[in-house]
Design a protein around this motif. Sequence first.
Motif, mmCIF file in Angstrom:
data_model
loop_
_atom_site.group_PDB
_atom_site.id
_atom_site.type_symbol
_atom_site.label_atom_id
_atom_site.label_comp_id
_atom_site.label_asym_id
_atom_site.label_seq_id
_atom_site.Cartn_x
_atom_site.Cartn_y
_atom_site.Cartn_z
ATOM 1 N N ARG A 38 0.830 -1.205 0.000
ATOM 2 C CA ARG A 38 0.000 0.000 0.000
ATOM 3 C C ARG A 38 0.864 1.254 0.000
ATOM 4 O O ARG A 38 0.538 2.246 -0.666
ATOM 5 C CB ARG A 38 -0.936 0.004 1.210
ATOM 6 N N LEU A 39 1.980 1.231 0.713
ATOM 7 C CA LEU A 39 2.876 2.384 0.746
ATOM 8 C C LEU A 39 3.486 2.631 -0.625
ATOM 9 O O LEU A 39 3.519 3.769 -1.102
ATOM 10 C CB LEU A 39 3.977 2.171 1.786
ATOM 11 N N PHE A 40 3.947 1.580 -1.293
ATOM 12 C CA PHE A 40 4.554 1.749 -2.612
ATOM 13 C C PHE A 40 3.541 2.171 -3.655
ATOM 14 O O PHE A 40 3.839 2.969 -4.535
ATOM 15 C CB PHE A 40 5.279 0.475 -3.043
ATOM 16 N N SER A 41 2.313 1.651 -3.578
ATOM 17 C CA SER A 41 1.297 2.079 -4.547
ATOM 18 C C SER A 41 0.918 3.538 -4.316
ATOM 19 O O SER A 41 0.700 4.287 -5.273
ATOM 20 C CB SER A 41 0.071 1.176 -4.477
ATOM 21 N N ALA A 42 0.851 3.966 -3.059
ATOM 22 C CA ALA A 42 0.572 5.377 -2.773
ATOM 23 C C ALA A 42 1.708 6.268 -3.268
ATOM 24 O O ALA A 42 1.468 7.352 -3.802
ATOM 25 C CB ALA A 42 0.357 5.578 -1.276
ATOM 26 N N LEU A 43 2.935 5.806 -3.130
ATOM 27 C CA LEU A 43 4.077 6.579 -3.603
ATOM 28 C C LEU A 43 4.071 6.682 -5.130
ATOM 29 O O LEU A 43 4.355 7.744 -5.682
ATOM 30 C CB LEU A 43 5.370 5.917 -3.117
ATOM 31 N N ARG A 44 3.712 5.586 -5.811
ATOM 32 C CA ARG A 44 3.614 5.628 -7.276
ATOM 33 C C ARG A 44 2.523 6.592 -7.720
ATOM 34 O O ARG A 44 2.701 7.346 -8.674
ATOM 35 C CB ARG A 44 3.325 4.231 -7.815
ATOM 36 N N MET A 45 1.377 6.571 -7.053
ATOM 37 C CA MET A 45 0.292 7.479 -7.440
ATOM 38 C C MET A 45 0.660 8.933 -7.157
ATOM 39 O O MET A 45 0.298 9.829 -7.906
ATOM 40 C CB MET A 45 -0.994 7.108 -6.700
ATOM 41 N N MET A 46 1.408 9.158 -6.076
ATOM 42 C CA MET A 46 1.788 10.511 -5.724
ATOM 43 C C MET A 46 2.818 11.076 -6.711
ATOM 44 O O MET A 46 2.782 12.248 -7.064
ATOM 45 C CB MET A 46 2.364 10.538 -4.306
ATOM 46 N N LEU A 47 3.745 10.230 -7.173
ATOM 47 C CA LEU A 47 4.803 10.691 -8.054
ATOM 48 C C LEU A 47 4.489 10.497 -9.532
ATOM 49 O O LEU A 47 5.329 10.792 -10.377
ATOM 50 C CB LEU A 47 6.107 9.977 -7.719
ATOM 51 N N ALA A 48 3.308 10.016 -9.879
ATOM 52 C CA ALA A 48 2.962 9.775 -11.278
ATOM 53 C C ALA A 48 2.985 11.050 -12.111
ATOM 54 O O ALA A 48 3.467 11.033 -13.239
ATOM 55 C CB ALA A 48 1.607 9.086 -11.375
#
Length: 131
Positions: A83-93
């Motif tokens: 969940r942390l990595f998916s949130a980071l990917r969505m934030m930096l997309a």
Amino acid sequence: MTAEILTGLVMLIVMLGAIFIGIQISFTLLFLALSFGYFALGTVVFDLAYFQTIGLMKEEVLAAVPLFIFMGFLTEQAGLMERLFSALRMMLAPVRARSTSWSSSPPRFSPWRPGSWARRSRCSASWPGRS
């Protein structure tokens, strides 16, 4: 060549040979330290190894290692890392990647840019493989 240099070279060769035949690095280093220490100091090396082990166990910082391992295990089992990595990917997309590393506008003729010498000297030669 002095005896210390020769001993160091022999230890290096034995270490690389033992690693290449498949012995684990930790066992290789332990065996090398004890065997060459016995060769140089005699039976005193075993007493020194004992006292070094006791001194290492008194380090207070090493008590945190099992807690960090347990914390990593818990976060992985709970699914927090995904969940942390998916949130980071969505934030930096929306952030666009940059090819330059130290400035917003790299110099036109830089020794680090391929082909800049050919452009600077106005010759017709180019880098191999380029058209």
